[in-house]
Design an enzyme around this catalytic site. Structure first.
Site, short mmCIF file in Angstrom:
data_model
loop_
_atom_site.label_atom_id
_atom_site.label_comp_id
_atom_site.label_asym_id
_atom_site.label_seq_id
_atom_site.Cartn_x
_atom_site.Cartn_y
_atom_site.Cartn_z
N GLU A 6 -7.26 4.19 7.64
CA GLU A 6 -7.15 5.62 7.31
C GLU A 6 -8.41 6.12 6.61
O GLU A 6 -8.84 7.26 6.81
CB GLU A 6 -5.89 5.86 6.45
CG GLU A 6 -4.63 5.77 7.31
CD GLU A 6 -3.37 5.32 6.58
OE1 GLU A 6 -3.32 5.43 5.34
OE2 GLU A 6 -2.45 4.85 7.26
N HIS A 24 -9.65 0.34 4.75
CA HIS A 24 -8.39 0.67 5.43
C HIS A 24 -8.69 1.65 6.58
O HIS A 24 -9.55 2.51 6.44
CB HIS A 24 -7.41 1.30 4.44
CG HIS A 24 -6.02 1.41 4.99
ND1 HIS A 24 -5.66 2.40 5.87
CD2 HIS A 24 -4.92 0.63 4.83
CE1 HIS A 24 -4.38 2.24 6.20
NE2 HIS A 24 -3.91 1.16 5.59
N ASN A 26 0.87 -1.18 0.00
CA ASN A 26 0.00 0.00 0.00
C ASN A 26 0.90 1.23 0.00
O ASN A 26 1.50 1.56 1.01
CB ASN A 26 -0.89 -0.01 1.26
CG ASN A 26 -1.71 1.26 1.39
OD1 ASN A 26 -1.84 2.02 0.42
ND2 ASN A 26 -2.25 1.51 2.58
N SER A 78 3.33 -2.25 10.28
CA SER A 78 4.78 -2.13 10.48
C SER A 78 5.56 -3.37 10.06
O SER A 78 6.58 -3.71 10.67
CB SER A 78 5.08 -1.73 11.94
OG SER A 78 4.54 -0.45 12.22
N GLY A 83 1.98 2.04 10.68
CA GLY A 83 2.88 3.19 10.56
C GLY A 83 3.52 3.63 11.86
O GLY A 83 4.07 4.73 11.94
N GLU A 103 -5.21 -5.70 10.34
CA GLU A 103 -4.30 -4.60 10.60
C GLU A 103 -4.68 -3.92 11.92
O GLU A 103 -5.56 -3.04 11.93
CB GLU A 103 -4.39 -3.57 9.48
CG GLU A 103 -4.02 -4.10 8.12
CD GLU A 103 -3.47 -3.00 7.22
OE1 GLU A 103 -2.30 -3.06 6.88
OE2 GLU A 103 -4.23 -2.07 6.90
N LYS A 161 -0.07 4.25 -0.27
CA LYS A 161 -0.80 5.42 0.26
C LYS A 161 -0.60 6.60 -0.71
O LYS A 161 -0.45 6.38 -1.90
CB LYS A 161 -0.34 5.75 1.67
CG LYS A 161 -0.26 4.51 2.57
CD LYS A 161 -0.12 4.85 4.02
CE LYS A 161 0.14 3.57 4.80
NZ LYS A 161 -0.17 3.66 6.19
C1 PEP Z 1 -0.87 -0.01 5.79
O1 PEP Z 1 -0.88 1.11 5.31
O2 PEP Z 1 -1.78 -0.80 5.53
C2 PEP Z 1 0.25 -0.41 6.65
C3 PEP Z 1 0.23 -1.59 7.18
O3 PEP Z 1 1.25 0.51 6.83
P1 PEP Z 1 2.69 0.26 7.54
O4 PEP Z 1 3.26 -1.01 6.94
O5 PEP Z 1 3.49 1.46 7.21
O6 PEP Z 1 2.43 0.09 9.01
#
Ligand code: PEP
Length: 244
Positions: free
Chosen positions: A101, A99, A7, A207, A165, A159, A9
């Site tokens: 976000e 997601h 992803n 992460s 992040g 997640e 973003k």
């Molecule tokens: C994500 O955006 O779905 C994500 C898992 O980000 P990160 O790997 O940066 O934590």
């Protein structure tokens, strides 16, 4: 087959995307005869503007092009939105849905997320349905609610919001427990279909990086990973896709 999804973003101009895929192609040529091996499915979810660039490299490298968003309506007065049909027309085959976000920053509700899962599947796009609890929330309660949007054919990404992040990764025990719970809840809801029931692929996201990916991918009930930050760097992403 392990699924490695990325992803990006809101990162990378078309020029940046070109550079990234060019670097990935070079590394692939050096180490893997040019192609991501066919025992894994790599899905790279790029911004709308980079979909064309990703398509130019997708067949050569062997990955699936994904998007990060769309509107579930077929067409109409939705200024600024893009439909599933429009994504398919330009070669997109998967899309992120739900997601955290989008839920937090853009107010997407479970009902809207469910409409997006339907809209994606109806148009031949594989939805990657993201679910997960915020810090302090009860895992089972959150998953039961969010998984009502699941339909057969979707991929699920677990997640935990506190891990996205932040550099805080869930422990292997937490990941295995959550993934087992997701598979149990889906089986109980019969959303996988009855004849025969089809367990969903469940990815872990939060992460994931080039150092922890191998251990996470080897964990029980983990069918793949969803990678944000570490997918922006061709070296790191290459390490993640080649560690399985
Ligand atoms: C994500 O955006 O779905 C994500 C898992 O980000 P990160 O790997 O940066 O934590």
């Amino acid at each position: 087959m392990k699924i490695i999804a990325a992803n990006w973003k809101m990162n990378k101009t078309r020029e940046d995307a070109h550079r990234f895929f060019g670097e990935l192609a070079e590394k692939m040529k050096l180490q893997h005869r040019g192609q991501i091996s066919n025992d894994k499915n790599v899905i790279i979810c790029v911004p709308f503007t980079a979909i064309g660039i990703a398509r130019e490299y997708a067949d050569e490298l062997g990955f699936t092009v994904g998007a990060q968003n769309f509107h579930p309506a077929k067409n109409g007065a939705y200024t600024g939105e893009i439909s599933a049909e429009m994504l398919c027309e330009i070669g997109t085959r998967a899309v992120l849905v739900g997601h955290s976000e989008r839920r937090t920053l853009f107010g997407e509700t479970d009902d809207f997320v469910a409409q997006k899962v339907t809209g994606a599947l109806t148009n031949g796009l594989t939805p990657i349905l993201c679910v997960g609890e915020k810090d302090g929330e009860k895992l089972e309660a959150v998953l039961s609610k969010q998984l009502k949007s699941y339909q057969k054919g979707a991929i699920i990404a677990y997640e935990p919001v506190w891990a996205i992040g932040t550099g805080k990764v869930a422990t292997i025990a937490q990941i295995e427990q959550a993934h087992a719970l997701i598979k149990k809840l889906v089986a109980e809801s019969n959303a996988g279909g009855l004849n025969p029931p089809e367990p969903p692929a469940v990815l872990y996201g939060g992460s994931v990086n080039e150092k922890n990916a191998a251990e996470i991918l080897a964990a029980k009930n983990v069918d793949g990973v969803l990678v944000g930050g570490a997918s922006l760097d061709a070296d790191k992403f290459m390490t993640i896709i080649t560690c399985v």
